[in-house]
Design a protein around this motif. Structure first.
Motif, short mmCIF file in Angstrom:
data_model
loop_
_atom_site.label_atom_id
_atom_site.label_comp_id
_atom_site.label_asym_id
_atom_site.label_seq_id
_atom_site.Cartn_x
_atom_site.Cartn_y
_atom_site.Cartn_z
N SER A 1 -87.92 -60.12 -136.67
CA SER A 1 -88.44 -59.12 -137.61
C SER A 1 -89.81 -59.54 -138.14
O SER A 1 -90.58 -58.69 -138.61
CB SER A 1 -87.48 -58.97 -138.79
OG SER A 1 -87.29 -60.23 -139.40
N GLU B 1 -89.28 -49.73 -134.01
CA GLU B 1 -89.82 -50.61 -132.98
C GLU B 1 -91.25 -50.27 -132.59
O GLU B 1 -92.00 -51.14 -132.14
CB GLU B 1 -88.92 -50.57 -131.74
CG GLU B 1 -87.58 -51.28 -131.91
CD GLU B 1 -86.52 -50.41 -132.59
OE1 GLU B 1 -86.86 -49.32 -133.11
OE2 GLU B 1 -85.34 -50.83 -132.59
N PHE C 1 -83.06 -59.85 -137.28
CA PHE C 1 -83.42 -59.87 -138.71
C PHE C 1 -82.54 -60.88 -139.44
O PHE C 1 -81.31 -60.78 -139.37
CB PHE C 1 -83.21 -58.48 -139.33
CG PHE C 1 -84.27 -57.47 -138.98
CD1 PHE C 1 -84.43 -57.00 -137.69
CD2 PHE C 1 -85.10 -56.97 -139.97
CE1 PHE C 1 -85.41 -56.06 -137.38
CE2 PHE C 1 -86.08 -56.02 -139.68
CZ PHE C 1 -86.24 -55.57 -138.37
N SER D 1 -83.11 -57.66 -144.48
CA SER D 1 -81.99 -57.05 -143.76
C SER D 1 -81.11 -58.19 -143.25
O SER D 1 -81.17 -58.56 -142.08
CB SER D 1 -82.50 -56.23 -142.56
OG SER D 1 -82.81 -54.91 -142.91
N ASN E 1 -84.50 -53.40 -132.46
CA ASN E 1 -84.18 -54.06 -133.73
C ASN E 1 -82.70 -54.41 -133.78
O ASN E 1 -81.85 -53.55 -133.50
CB ASN E 1 -84.45 -53.12 -134.92
CG ASN E 1 -85.92 -52.93 -135.21
OD1 ASN E 1 -86.75 -53.72 -134.78
ND2 ASN E 1 -86.25 -51.88 -135.95
N GLY F 1 -80.72 -55.50 -136.72
CA GLY F 1 -80.75 -55.80 -138.15
C GLY F 1 -79.84 -54.86 -138.94
O GLY F 1 -79.60 -53.72 -138.53
N THR G 1 -88.17 -57.42 -145.31
CA THR G 1 -87.89 -57.02 -143.94
C THR G 1 -86.78 -55.98 -144.02
O THR G 1 -85.87 -56.09 -144.86
CB THR G 1 -87.45 -58.20 -143.03
OG1 THR G 1 -86.15 -58.66 -143.43
CG2 THR G 1 -88.45 -59.35 -143.08
N ALA H 1 -84.70 -53.22 -141.40
CA ALA H 1 -84.52 -52.75 -140.02
C ALA H 1 -84.14 -51.29 -139.96
O ALA H 1 -83.25 -50.84 -140.69
CB ALA H 1 -83.41 -53.56 -139.35
N PRO I 1 -82.18 -49.34 -137.52
CA PRO I 1 -81.34 -49.68 -136.38
C PRO I 1 -81.04 -48.49 -135.46
O PRO I 1 -80.12 -48.55 -134.64
CB PRO I 1 -80.05 -50.16 -137.05
CG PRO I 1 -79.98 -49.37 -138.33
CD PRO I 1 -81.38 -48.95 -138.71
#
Ligand SMILES: NC(=O)c1ccc[n+]([C@@H]2O[C@H](COP(=O)([O-])OP(=O)(O)OC[C@H]3O[C@@H](n4cnc5c(N)ncnc54)[C@H](O)[C@@H]3O)[C@@H](O)[C@H]2O)c1
Length: 326
Positions: free
Chosen positions: A126, A139, A176, A213, A239, A241, A278, A280, A282
């Motif tokens: 991440s 992404e 992550f 995350s 990702n 996360g 951070t 994510a 997903p």
């Protein structure tokens, strides 16, 4: 399937190697134990992983040794490397370049040189995004690496992208903040739990408002195994996360709640390059891998705490003191 897992003495790699073996695959576990920043933990983990039925161990340095045997697989899961933002500054920069960039380049080349080329799943992070803004990172967001570690992971991603353009099937998994049993001693929850169990103040970098995350290692393993079985576009990043970003101080509240203690917090200077947040998105993992993180933070922390307690029960006191000095 013949599966190679690099970094198999490490936190994530050990769980991934065990999960592939438990699913009936033939696993070659690879690690250069001397490259681990936590060699004692790596050695113990290595003994557990390589004792597992279906797992063969190979001690090899991906940045120096011959890699032909590693490339003779159906799937290579490349988790070896030098993780960590904090340790990548100063003298740590060279290690990040060697064990992340050089090692990955050599591994990709060895895999590309074979007639029957394996699928290569590569661990990214991440941290390539920098700090998330007011929405989770997708992404295709621009990358803003803010530390030598993050820069090395962007380089790793570029190498995997180039290899994909040349016909090697590569997949980048952007993990992550992974936590759970066997978490590295330099990571936040590991430091917090060990400090709390010792009755020491909890060392917190910054003011505790940074959020992450946090993703349990069992979920990370599930995503990694799903990637090995999915037909993904070469070079794609995904990702891995948890969709919720939780502030470090809230996580500490949960952790100390599970432990039943109220420790003092010792604030330390914030770490350069450490993202404020951070977070994510997903969505791609859900669409392409059928994966979402399932473990809630309180449940996952209880799992990690149980591991710390079990580890302490196996070790004499002086050894423990040495291990928590990170
Ligand atoms: N743990 C996380 O939260 C997290 C988050 C994002 C990305 N990642 C990435 O996932 C991967 C695994 O992370 P981890 O937390 O399990 O780290 P870890 O340090 O526990 O495991 C990495 C392993 O790689 C081995 N290694 C290092 N250099 C090597 C080399 N040249 N040749 C062979 N082996 C070598 C080490 O000995 C170690 O056992 C890393 O690439 C890391 O950057 C981890």
């Amino acid at each position: 399937m013949r599966v190679v897992v690099t970094g198999a003495a490490g936190f994530v790699g050990s769980h991934v190697a065990e999960a592939f073996a438990d699913a009936g695959h033939e696993v070659l576990a690879v690690d250069a134990l001397v490259r681990s920043p936590a060699p004692d933990l790596a050695r113990r983990t290595w003994e557990q992983v390589t004792a597992r039925p279906g797992v063969t161990g190979l001690e090899a340095d991906l940045a120096a040794d011959g890699l032909e045997r590693l490339a003779a697989a159906d799937v290579v899961v490349h988790l070896a490397g030098r993780p960590g933002v904090r340790s990548s500054w100063g003298a740590g920069r060279a290690a990040a370049e060697r064990d992340n960039v050089l090692a990955t380049g050599r591994l990709l080349a060895a895999c590309a040189n074979r007639r029957a080329r394996p699928l290569v799943i590569v661990a990214s992070s991440s941290s390539v995004y920098g700090s998330a803004g007011h929405r989770p990172n997708r992404e295709d967001d621009p990358l803003h690496p803010a530390s030598p570690y993050a820069v090395s992971k962007v380089e790793v991603e570029r190498l995997a992208g180039l290899a994909a353009r040349d016909g090697l099937r590569t997949v980048l998994l952007r993990y992550f903040s992974v936590y759970g049993p066997r978490q590295r001693p330099d990571m936040a929850f590991h430091r917090f739990v060990e400090a709390a169990l010792d009755g020491r103040p909890l060392p917190v970098f910054g003011d505790g408002r940074r959020s992450r995350s946090f993703t349990h290692v069992a979920d990370v393993v599930a995503a990694t195994l799903a990637a090995a079985g999915a037909d993904l576009p070469p070079g794609i990043a995904v990702n891995v996360g948890h969709p919720e970003a939780v502030a470090v101080r809230s996580a500490i509240g949960m952790l100390t709640g599970v432990l039943g203690v109220r420790p003092e917090i010792r604030r330390k200077a914030p770490v350069a390059g450490d993202a404020a947040r951070t977070w994510a998105d997903p969505g791609r993992a859900a669409r392409l891998l059928g994966w979402t993180a399932r473990t809630g933070l309180a449940e996952g922390l209880a799992d990690q705490i149980a591991w710390h307690r079990a580890l302490r029960a196996q070790q004499p006191q002086p050894k423990r003191a040495q291990e928590v000095r990170v």
